[in-house]
Design a protein around this motif. Structure first.
Motif, short mmCIF file in Angstrom:
data_model
loop_
_atom_site.label_atom_id
_atom_site.label_comp_id
_atom_site.label_asym_id
_atom_site.label_seq_id
_atom_site.Cartn_x
_atom_site.Cartn_y
_atom_site.Cartn_z
N ASP A 175 0.81 -1.22 0.00
CA ASP A 175 0.00 0.00 0.00
C ASP A 175 0.85 1.27 0.00
N SER A 176 1.96 1.24 0.72
CA SER A 176 2.78 2.44 0.85
C SER A 176 3.57 2.77 -0.41
N ARG A 179 2.24 6.02 -4.12
CA ARG A 179 2.74 7.28 -4.69
C ARG A 179 3.96 7.02 -5.59
N GLY A 206 -7.25 3.73 2.67
CA GLY A 206 -6.15 3.83 1.72
C GLY A 206 -6.57 4.41 0.39
N SER A 208 -8.24 7.16 -0.16
CA SER A 208 -8.05 8.61 -0.21
C SER A 208 -6.60 8.97 -0.53
N GLN A 209 -5.63 8.24 0.02
CA GLN A 209 -4.24 8.56 -0.29
C GLN A 209 -3.90 8.18 -1.73
N HIS A 212 -5.41 10.96 -3.77
CA HIS A 212 -4.60 12.18 -3.59
C HIS A 212 -3.34 12.10 -4.44
N ALA A 213 -2.68 10.95 -4.43
CA ALA A 213 -1.47 10.77 -5.24
C ALA A 213 -1.80 10.88 -6.73
N GLU A 216 -2.42 14.56 -7.57
CA GLU A 216 -1.13 15.25 -7.62
C GLU A 216 -0.41 14.96 -8.94
N ASP A 270 -12.01 4.98 4.52
CA ASP A 270 -11.73 6.40 4.64
C ASP A 270 -12.57 7.16 3.62
N THR A 272 -12.79 9.98 0.55
CA THR A 272 -12.09 10.69 -0.51
C THR A 272 -12.95 11.87 -0.97
N TYR A 276 -11.22 14.93 -5.83
CA TYR A 276 -10.19 13.99 -6.26
C TYR A 276 -10.76 12.89 -7.18
#
Length: 308
Positions: A175-176, A179, A206, A208-209, A212-213, A216, A270, A272, A276
């Motif tokens: 998951d990490s 990005r 996860g 939402s991140q 977000h990535a 971006e 989560d 979002t 996004y």
């Protein structure tokens, strides 16, 4: 009742998982319960049905597909038990048929957003998202997928197995690494457990991140969701409860017992923000998230004036 309780337990323990599958299981369980319900008084019948519905609804607080499916199934206007039973059985059959057809329609609509050569990133395990991906692949588009593990339950392992069985080239990432890997991605496709009136997406933690990535990196984000995943109650300002699951999904209890100063937070979902999300793919078309109220009003039929 035992069969309904068994289904409720399978939903609670995530033996049955995924917002769409939960909704279908709950509708079928309520249908089967009503079929065998032996009462002759309509008040007793309604009371028993409400009790059964509440048992199902309370199993997972976040996925609005569950209460929506139950409410759609149990709705009737009959004054006698026979008529009420017939209405509920009909509602369930129609809901289950439409839910099955929705996957195919969403697949065809969403596949139009995928181009030859695209790399798609997905998260968790969504039959709706996989319907889009597999439909595009069956159309002959040369695509590949990057799938996250989706900890702590690792639903991504289910996703990669299904993608493998389709023959779709797939890469599994932790998951990490979302990005880091986003530069390789053309489109992000995820499912949905709930969509609010302002178009915000509630999905596996996860999401939402990831969104977000993608935002971006200027990558498109598509959410694929049946209309029954939209939340009418958010019209009145109700917040969607984010389910907190047990610590032992994250760390062994024996280890945690040795760490008296440590606690575990394990949110299952989560939120979002709508900004996004580029598009929500439903069985009735593709819409920007800002049109969520229209979906709730026209396809769920629950307007503000009719809610109490």
């Amino acid at each position: 009742m035992q069969q309904l309780l068994d289904t409720a337990e399978k939903i609670r323990t995530m033996e049955i998982r995924g917002a769409g599958r939960i909704a279908e299981a709950a509708s079928a369980a309520l249908r089967d319960y009503v079929l065998d319900l032996k009462v002759t008084n309509i008040k007793d019948f309604n009371k028993k049905v409400d009790e059964a519905a509440n048992i199902l609804i309370q199993t997972r607080p976040t996925a609005v597909s569950l209460p929506n499916a139950v409410q759609i199934t149990k709705r009737h206007t009959s004054e006698d038990v026979a008529g009420a039973r017939e209405d509920i059985l009909h509602n369930a059959d129609v809901f289950l048929k439409q839910a099955g057809e929705a996957l195919e329609r969403m697949g065809k609509i969403g596949a139009k957003r995928i181009h030859d050569g695209d790399v798609i990133m997905t998260h968790c395990n969504s039959h709706a998202a996989l319907s889009v991906i597999s439909t595009a692949f069956k159309q002959g588009k040369d695509i590949s997928v990057i799938a996250t593990e989706s900890r702590p339950r690792r639903q991504g392992f289910i996703t990669i197995r299904e993608l493998n069985d389709y023959g779709i080239p797939t890469t599994l990432i932790v998951d990490s690494a979302v990005r880091y890997c986003m530069k390789e991605v053309d489109t992000v496709i995820v499912g949905a457990d709930a969509i609010t009136v302002n178009g915000a997406l509630v999905n596996k933690v996860g999401t939402s991140q990831l969104a977000h990535a993608a935002h971006e990196a200027r990558k498109n984000v598509l959410s694929v969701a049946e209309t029954f995943k939209f939340s009418p109650n958010t019209i009145l300002g109700d917040m969607i409860d984010i389910e907190e699951r047990a610590a032992d999904e994250v760390i062994d209890q024996e280890i945690l017992a040795e760490l008296p100063n440590v606690k575990v937070k394990n949110p299952a979902f989560d939120i979002t923000p709508a900004e996004y999300i580029d598009m929500i793919i439903t069985e009735v078309g593709a819409f920007p998230p800002q049109m969520a109220y229209t979906i709730i009003k026209e396809h769920l039929g629950w307007e503000l004036s009719h809610m109490g």
